[in-house]
Design a protein around this motif. Structure first.
Motif, PDB file in Angstrom:
ATOM      1  N   PRO A 155      -6.706  -3.226  -2.548  1.00  0.00           N
ATOM      2  CA  PRO A 155      -5.463  -4.031  -2.588  1.00  0.00           C
ATOM      3  C   PRO A 155      -4.211  -3.174  -2.710  1.00  0.00           C
ATOM      4  O   PRO A 155      -3.147  -3.545  -2.175  1.00  0.00           O
ATOM      5  CB  PRO A 155      -5.654  -4.931  -3.810  1.00  0.00           C
ATOM      6  N   VAL A 156      -4.307  -2.039  -3.395  1.00  0.00           N
ATOM      7  CA  VAL A 156      -3.137  -1.166  -3.535  1.00  0.00           C
ATOM      8  C   VAL A 156      -2.772  -0.576  -2.172  1.00  0.00           C
ATOM      9  O   VAL A 156      -1.596  -0.573  -1.760  1.00  0.00           O
ATOM     10  CB  VAL A 156      -3.398  -0.043  -4.573  1.00  0.00           C
ATOM     11  N   LEU A 157      -3.798  -0.122  -1.454  1.00  0.00           N
ATOM     12  CA  LEU A 157      -3.568   0.437  -0.118  1.00  0.00           C
ATOM     13  C   LEU A 157      -3.015  -0.634   0.821  1.00  0.00           C
ATOM     14  O   LEU A 157      -2.060  -0.394   1.572  1.00  0.00           O
ATOM     15  CB  LEU A 157      -4.890   1.009   0.418  1.00  0.00           C
ATOM     16  N   ALA A 158      -3.609  -1.836   0.758  1.00  0.00           N
ATOM     17  CA  ALA A 158      -3.144  -2.930   1.622  1.00  0.00           C
ATOM     18  C   ALA A 158      -1.676  -3.254   1.352  1.00  0.00           C
ATOM     19  O   ALA A 158      -0.885  -3.443   2.283  1.00  0.00           O
ATOM     20  CB  ALA A 158      -4.019  -4.172   1.426  1.00  0.00           C
ATOM     21  N   ALA A 159      -1.327  -3.307   0.085  1.00  0.00           N
ATOM     22  CA  ALA A 159       0.067  -3.627  -0.265  1.00  0.00           C
ATOM     23  C   ALA A 159       1.011  -2.543   0.244  1.00  0.00           C
ATOM     24  O   ALA A 159       2.110  -2.831   0.744  1.00  0.00           O
ATOM     25  CB  ALA A 159       0.191  -3.788  -1.784  1.00  0.00           C
ATOM     26  N   ALA A 160       0.571  -1.289   0.140  1.00  0.00           N
ATOM     27  CA  ALA A 160       1.405  -0.182   0.614  1.00  0.00           C
ATOM     28  C   ALA A 160       1.602  -0.260   2.124  1.00  0.00           C
ATOM     29  O   ALA A 160       2.712  -0.069   2.633  1.00  0.00           O
ATOM     30  CB  ALA A 160       0.759   1.150   0.228  1.00  0.00           C
ATOM     31  N   VAL A 161       0.519  -0.577   2.859  1.00  0.00           N
ATOM     32  CA  VAL A 161       0.628  -0.701   4.316  1.00  0.00           C
ATOM     33  C   VAL A 161       1.544  -1.867   4.672  1.00  0.00           C
ATOM     34  O   VAL A 161       2.382  -1.772   5.570  1.00  0.00           O
ATOM     35  CB  VAL A 161      -0.776  -0.896   4.938  1.00  0.00           C
ATOM     36  N   ALA A 162       1.431  -2.950   3.907  1.00  0.00           N
ATOM     37  CA  ALA A 162       2.185  -4.173   4.230  1.00  0.00           C
ATOM     38  C   ALA A 162       3.679  -4.025   3.982  1.00  0.00           C
ATOM     39  O   ALA A 162       4.489  -4.685   4.645  1.00  0.00           O
ATOM     40  CB  ALA A 162       1.639  -5.349   3.426  1.00  0.00           C
ATOM     41  N   THR A 163       4.032  -3.165   3.045  1.00  0.00           N
ATOM     42  CA  THR A 163       5.466  -3.021   2.751  1.00  0.00           C
ATOM     43  C   THR A 163       6.110  -1.973   3.637  1.00  0.00           C
ATOM     44  O   THR A 163       7.313  -1.755   3.566  1.00  0.00           O
ATOM     45  CB  THR A 163       5.700  -2.596   1.278  1.00  0.00           C
ATOM     46  N   ASP A 164       5.333  -1.394   4.474  1.00  0.00           N
ATOM     47  CA  ASP A 164       5.771  -0.219   5.211  1.00  0.00           C
ATOM     48  C   ASP A 164       6.557  -0.562   6.470  1.00  0.00           C
ATOM     49  O   ASP A 164       6.297  -0.018   7.537  1.00  0.00           O
ATOM     50  CB  ASP A 164       4.534   0.623   5.562  1.00  0.00           C
ATOM     51  N   HIS A 165       7.477  -1.498   6.399  1.00  0.00           N
ATOM     52  CA  HIS A 165       8.367  -1.684   7.550  1.00  0.00           C
ATOM     53  C   HIS A 165       9.713  -2.243   7.097  1.00  0.00           C
ATOM     54  O   HIS A 165       9.865  -2.737   5.981  1.00  0.00           O
ATOM     55  CB  HIS A 165       7.716  -2.565   8.625  1.00  0.00           C
ATOM     56  N   GLU A 166      10.663  -2.198   8.025  1.00  0.00           N
ATOM     57  CA  GLU A 166      12.043  -2.497   7.620  1.00  0.00           C
ATOM     58  C   GLU A 166      12.326  -3.977   7.440  1.00  0.00           C
ATOM     59  O   GLU A 166      13.175  -4.356   6.658  1.00  0.00           O
ATOM     60  CB  GLU A 166      13.015  -1.920   8.656  1.00  0.00           C
ATOM     61  N   GLY A 167      11.620  -4.818   8.194  1.00  0.00           N
ATOM     62  CA  GLY A 167      11.956  -6.235   8.176  1.00  0.00           C
ATOM     63  C   GLY A 167      11.440  -6.986   6.968  1.00  0.00           C
ATOM     64  O   GLY A 167      11.655  -8.180   6.851  1.00  0.00           O
ATOM     65  N   GLY A 168      10.689  -6.325   6.102  1.00  0.00           N
ATOM     66  CA  GLY A 168      10.105  -7.009   4.955  1.00  0.00           C
ATOM     67  C   GLY A 168       8.622  -6.725   4.875  1.00  0.00           C
ATOM     68  O   GLY A 168       8.139  -5.757   5.478  1.00  0.00           O
TER      69      GLY A 168
END
Lengths: 394, 394
Positions: free
Chosen positions: A318-331
């Protein structure tokens, strides 16, 4: 100068494509799939990636930059029978395109980065999904796998040497990009999503046995017709899956002797079942098997159910998933569950930190020529994948 | 010195037999069936019979004795897939044995006597039962028949020259001996019976079309799964046939793409239906098709029903049947109806006076390796056939 995404995509488009249906037939170790394997090696060579294969047909192209645990991304090049263009190849093409983008950005990773292809992800030839990644992780032994046979009786051991794999030894993190196989991202209006978990799923062979007889002269009450038992089981599986909010499908069937004027002697069919929990899966299959057996006793037929493969629930880090999910400019990208099995699930279950990115599929349809993804969404996926690799390999 | 019944029977036993099931695979114009065709010609030569073939693969061995309208007897040498030993070959072997018996009795017919073999009686390769006799009688034209294709796409026109047939020009009477395909003679305790009529019967192709999709990720309510419509249709056909006291069978099915993890795009299945009257057959197929179409609209699938062949009721000449039935010392043979199609039915419908003899089948099972007949009963059948030919050719 390496090809860009659209150029690579155009190169793959005609390989193994049926002129009549528009679908793809890229079964493992057949010529269309081998043509894609050659293309993969050419793309590695064009980018200066070092090619490493194992004894099962899996392969990684290494960008030998930096040291320490590697970051690997990739997918598969095989398809289901009459499948879509995106399931598998999108992840491989996007991996090359992401490396191209990182290099264009001037990124120099401090860890090795790999592009991987695992063989027979679909199980469309030898019947066991994620066969290549199962072999590479040791989830199945070669002595068991070598005996798996295709519909023509050819054994896996006849087409690959078998032995061992050290491909995953240096892997610290694995990321798979894949076309979405449902409508979740369409409903959410997002181009890209990140996987939270894979539902438990299994394949079960149902062998219904009766007695062959003449379709004209045999009185209805004198028959032992396994087609009747099969038909009732198809309807029972559908009804039970609906009631439970889960998934159950009979998509493959084989009949003997399969003649118009003969009551069949045997019907063999495969149940694909997926549930939100391991307990729900066991319960669903038990209910379907029980109703099928009851009907068999009324039809004077017999039934044997064999679990050919059962995969437990896989929860991605879940930590990795959250990091991947936040990794863009639009949100934040949405984090969603999937009911489809993937090599990423096998690697995750083997203890490798793993993440998955999904790219929106406007039809929501997969395992079909109607599977789709827009070039614009694919390029958003490439960018998200490059961002992820850049962060992980920093 | 010609072989006797048991010797001929032993010669045929291994040809096209499956070692695993014990059943026969003698599809028309494949090597096992061609081996039987060569055997047939050898038997004709051994008896001094003149061989006459036509452009469709049908053949008659002529005993050119006497003149005027000929008496012809015979059956077929092809089998269903995984069929029994007796369905077809018993009538051909018995024809040779009956000629041997007549000659041993010193009978010299005043009319020509022929032994016939019609090709593709079962329709197991090109889908149309009694294909050879339909072509010989003109019930189907060569321009229609040449386009019939087998499961590999090979057309009938690719395997036989086609053209015309004059085999039946001189035929005054036709007699076919056949193994019984039900339990009527067993229930009556008789070794031999005579046919009164053949029930109307038909083959109907049901094309169910849906949309291929991923078996895991597609919600149950988003599917258009033709396997569900097919399954309900199988159960409806069985129930309606039971209610009406008739016969309905789905014994053959073909699924696309037929993958475990794909909702099918298409299911094609063949209904075999047989009823006591033409009206009952039309009504049964209408009810089944109607229920299938209703279900298709609920499943979001579509259905097209195509009648591939429909044969009306055939009533054999009652005077001829009565004469054949009284032709033995122990009393009258029973006169019984059959639900199975035969070349005799095609010739009868073409206006040729025709009779059929049945030999008891202790299992009552046909189109199966379990099909049976005792040597003792077979020899009673040979004797009854010789008596019949002797009277008709006198």
């Amino acid at each position: 100068m390496p090809d860009d995404f659209e150029r690579m995509w155009a190169d793959l488009a005609p390989v193994g494509r049926s002129a009549s249906s528009g679908g793809y037939f890229r079964q493992p170790f057949t010529s269309p799939e081998r043509e894609l394997a050659v293309w993969f090696e050419e793309q590695c060579v064009a980018r200066g990636l070092r090619i490493e294969g194992d004894d099962f047909g899996n392969v990684v192209g290494w960008w030998d930059t930096g040291s320490g645990p590697a970051v690997v991304t990739g997918s598969h090049l095989d398809s289901v029978l009459d499948g879509g263009a995106y399931d598998g190849p999108l992840g491989v093409v996007s991996a090359f395109a992401a490396i191209d983008l990182m290099r264009a950005r001037g990124v120099v990773p401090t860890r090795p980065v790999g592009v991987s292809v695992f063989v027979e992800e679909e199980g469309s030839r030898f019947g066991l999904a994620c066969l290549g990644s199962r072999l590479a992780t040791g989830a199945i032994s070669w002595s068991d796998a070598r005996e798996l046979r295709d519909r023509d009786g050819v054994a896996l051991g006849d087409v690959v040497p078998g032995g061992s794999s050290s491909l995953l030894a240096a892997v610290g993190t694995f990321v798979e990009l894949h076309v979405e196989q449902g409508r979740d991202l369409v409903d959410r209006g997002e181009a890209v999503g990140v996987a939270s978990e894979i539902w438990p799923h299994g394949r079960y062979r149902f062998d219904f046995t009766g007695a062959a007889n003449h379709a004209g002269t045999t009185r209805m009450e004198d028959r032992a017709d396994p087609m009747l038992t099969y038909a009732m089981t198809v309807l029972a599986a559908n009804k039970q899956a609906r009631l439970a909010g889960q998934r159950a499908t009979f998509g493959r069937v084989s009949v003997e002797p399969n003649g118009t004027n003969a009551v069949p002697s045997r019907v063999t069919a495969w149940l694909d079942a997926r549930c939100s929990t391991d307990a729900a899966l066991a319960s669903l299959v038990e209910v379907i098997s029980g109703q099928a057996s009851d009907r068999a006793s009324r039809d004077d037929t017999s039934l044997v159910v064999t679990a050919e493969s059962v995969s437990s629930s896989v929860a991605f880090d879940p930590v990795l998933a959250a990091a991947v999910a936040t990794d863009h400019e639009g949100g934040d990208w949405p984090i969603i569950a999937t009911q489809a099995g993937h090599d990423a699930g096998i690697l995750c279950a083997a203890g490798i930190p793993t993440a998955m990115l999904f790219v929106r599929n406007p039809t929501g349809i997969s395992h079909s020529p109607l599977e789709q993804a827009s070039i614009a969404d694919c390029l958003v996926g490439v960018s998200a994948l490059a961002d992820t690799l850049e962060r992980l390999a920093r």
